[in-house]
Design an enzyme around this catalytic site. Structure first.
Site, PDB file in Angstrom:
ATOM      1  N   PHE A 167       6.504   2.180  -4.113  1.00  0.00           N
ATOM      2  CA  PHE A 167       7.340   2.606  -3.119  1.00  0.00           C
ATOM      3  C   PHE A 167       7.463   4.293  -2.853  1.00  0.00           C
ATOM      4  O   PHE A 167       8.105   4.120  -2.685  1.00  0.00           O
ATOM      5  CB  PHE A 167       8.393   1.644  -4.019  1.00  0.00           C
ATOM      6  CG  PHE A 167       8.319   2.399  -5.329  1.00  0.00           C
ATOM      7  CD1 PHE A 167       9.255   3.080  -5.786  1.00  0.00           C
ATOM      8  CD2 PHE A 167       7.640   2.587  -6.156  1.00  0.00           C
ATOM      9  CE1 PHE A 167      10.040   3.983  -6.736  1.00  0.00           C
ATOM     10  CE2 PHE A 167       7.672   3.061  -7.656  1.00  0.00           C
ATOM     11  CZ  PHE A 167       9.001   4.141  -7.439  1.00  0.00           C
ATOM     12  N   LYS A 191       0.171  -4.814   2.985  1.00  0.00           N
ATOM     13  CA  LYS A 191       1.587  -5.644   2.570  1.00  0.00           C
ATOM     14  C   LYS A 191       2.604  -4.204   1.512  1.00  0.00           C
ATOM     15  O   LYS A 191       2.121  -3.763   1.097  1.00  0.00           O
ATOM     16  CB  LYS A 191       1.778  -6.619   1.094  1.00  0.00           C
ATOM     17  CG  LYS A 191       3.351  -7.230   1.078  1.00  0.00           C
ATOM     18  CD  LYS A 191       3.101  -7.770  -0.572  1.00  0.00           C
ATOM     19  CE  LYS A 191       3.196  -6.915  -1.550  1.00  0.00           C
ATOM     20  NZ  LYS A 191       4.986  -6.094  -1.389  1.00  0.00           N
ATOM     21  N   GLU A 194       8.241  -3.988  -1.141  1.00  0.00           N
ATOM     22  CA  GLU A 194       9.640  -4.531  -0.362  1.00  0.00           C
ATOM     23  C   GLU A 194      10.435  -4.006  -0.223  1.00  0.00           C
ATOM     24  O   GLU A 194      11.805  -3.980  -0.347  1.00  0.00           O
ATOM     25  CB  GLU A 194       9.493  -6.164  -1.055  1.00  0.00           C
ATOM     26  CG  GLU A 194       9.655  -5.892  -2.596  1.00  0.00           C
ATOM     27  CD  GLU A 194       8.322  -5.946  -4.076  1.00  0.00           C
ATOM     28  OE1 GLU A 194       8.350  -5.929  -4.929  1.00  0.00           O
ATOM     29  OE2 GLU A 194       7.560  -5.328  -2.655  1.00  0.00           O
ATOM     30  N   CYS A 299       1.706  10.026  -9.011  1.00  0.00           N
ATOM     31  CA  CYS A 299       0.531   9.138  -9.442  1.00  0.00           C
ATOM     32  C   CYS A 299       0.250  10.405 -10.409  1.00  0.00           C
ATOM     33  O   CYS A 299      -0.677   9.936 -11.131  1.00  0.00           O
ATOM     34  CB  CYS A 299      -1.078   9.069  -8.396  1.00  0.00           C
ATOM     35  SG  CYS A 299      -0.453   7.791  -6.939  1.00  0.00           S
TER      36      CYS A 299
END
Length: 364
Positions: A167, A191, A194, A299
């Site tokens: 995200f 993918k 979400e 990160c």
């Protein structure tokens, strides 16, 4: 769908009758999911409902995998220069649509517009790098490796690849994955998270506009079931993942257990070593920014600072500076208890530990 109506005091207000659902992207077009399970996506700034993200059905995900496998049969035969030309057009389209892309990132993920633009730009640099595939994909040769024997190697596409993105960088990380994969001659299933799929959907739409054939990039949505599908689908030969340790270890184990190549970039813990002759103010500013910028959701966010020798005396200034820069609840009000003393750099890891902000610890 939003209707605008007049309220009793003649002020304009909106009435939401139903919320937009995010489509999949399969075989070159947007496809609405027939699932009955959706995930709410809300604007972090005001908690307004932005859209509903579907948890795609097994049949829909299978349709994406079969589309990618079919597209690979012809895409792998497209010449490398022609693949690069599509990436050149995609790079220009990303520049042309920068305002929309960064607004999607900000609305769904919560970054400032400036930070969102940096998110898109870092991904754009990877698209530009993919334009060099004519040299990046070169093989190797060696004459006379043995008597009357030469060797040569080719770098050939694998087939269907998949990317599972986090995200925190909703534009950059999809652009790490599918541009390089498809320019090498693979097809790709993405993918996106979400929690913010909008930027990824726009980027794939732009890739189609740039000339990417139908089925070369497909997008599915969901949570764990979609991850399991990617790990198990026999058409998918390789998986790229960026995210946390728990999910990454699971994907690596399940994917490799099915004979797939898995590239898993897991959660990092980064350290800064501060020497006593460093510029004090510049260093403190850098530590606070590295730890707390973007709410620490990067990160390379700094989680540990090791203060060597006299640099340990900067602690009170660092703590005060952190609370001034981030007064909205991110920071601990008091440092943690000092555990021991340490004056040499070789022992600093086990020395005094003081937490001055959520996500940053100072060792002295």
């Amino acid at each position: 769908l939003v209707f605008l109506v007049l309220s009793e005091n003649n002020m304009l207000r909106s009435t939401r009758l139903f919320t937009r659902t995010v489509p999949m992207w399969i075989n070159g077009k947007a496809v609405e999911s027939k699932t009955s399970k959706f995930i709410e996506l809300r604007n972090p700034a005001n908690q307004d409902l932005v859209c509903l993200v579907p948890e795609c059905t097994q049949e829909e995900m299978r349709m994406a995998a079969e589309s990618s496998a079919e597209a690979f049969k012809t895409w792998r035969k497209v010449t490398v220069p022609n693949r690069c030309r599509i990436m050149m057009r995609l790079a220009q389209l990303i520049r042309d649509n920068m305002e929309e892309l960064k607004m999607l990132v900000t609305t769904e993920q919560g970054k400032t517009l400036a930070d969102a633009e940096g998110d898109v730009f870092r991904g754009l640099e990877v698209v530009e790098h993919a334009c060099s595939m004519t040299s990046l994909q070169l093989g190797e040769t060696m004459e006379n490796v043995a008597a009357n024997m030469d060797t040569y190697t080719y770098r050939q596409p694998l087939g269907v690849t998949a990317g599972i993105t986090p995200f925190n960088f909703p534009a950059m990380i999809p652009l790490w994955m599918f541009p390089m994969a498809v320019t090498c001659g693979n097809t790709s299933i993405i993918k996106p998270s979400e929690k913010n799929p909008g930027a990824c959907m726009k980027l794939v739409e732009l890739a189609t506009e740039a000339g990417l054939p139908d089925g070369v990039v497909n997008v599915i949505h969901g949570a764990k079931e979609s991850v399991d599908f990617i790990c198990d689908a026999p058409e998918i030969r390789a998986i790229s993942f960026v995210g946390g340790n728990t999910a990454g270890e699971y994907i690596y184990a399940r994917g490799t257990g099915n004979g797939k190549r898995v590239q898993a970039n897991l959660g990092a813990k980064n350290h800064a070593v501060v020497m006593p002759d460093a510029d004090k103010q510049h260093t403190i500013n850098s530590l606070v920014g590295a730890a707390c910028g973007a709410a620490g959701q990067r990160c390379m966010a700094l989680s540990v600072a090791i203060l060597v020798g006299d640099a340990a005396n900067w602690l009170s200034t660092s703590s005060h500076k952190s609370r001034q820069s981030h007064p909205t609840g991110m920071l601990h009000s008091q440092p943690t208890r000092l555990l021991s003393t340490c004056q040499s750099s070789s022992k600093c890891i086990s020395g005094n530990r003081v937490t001055v902000a959520a996500g940053i610890q100072l060792y002295m």
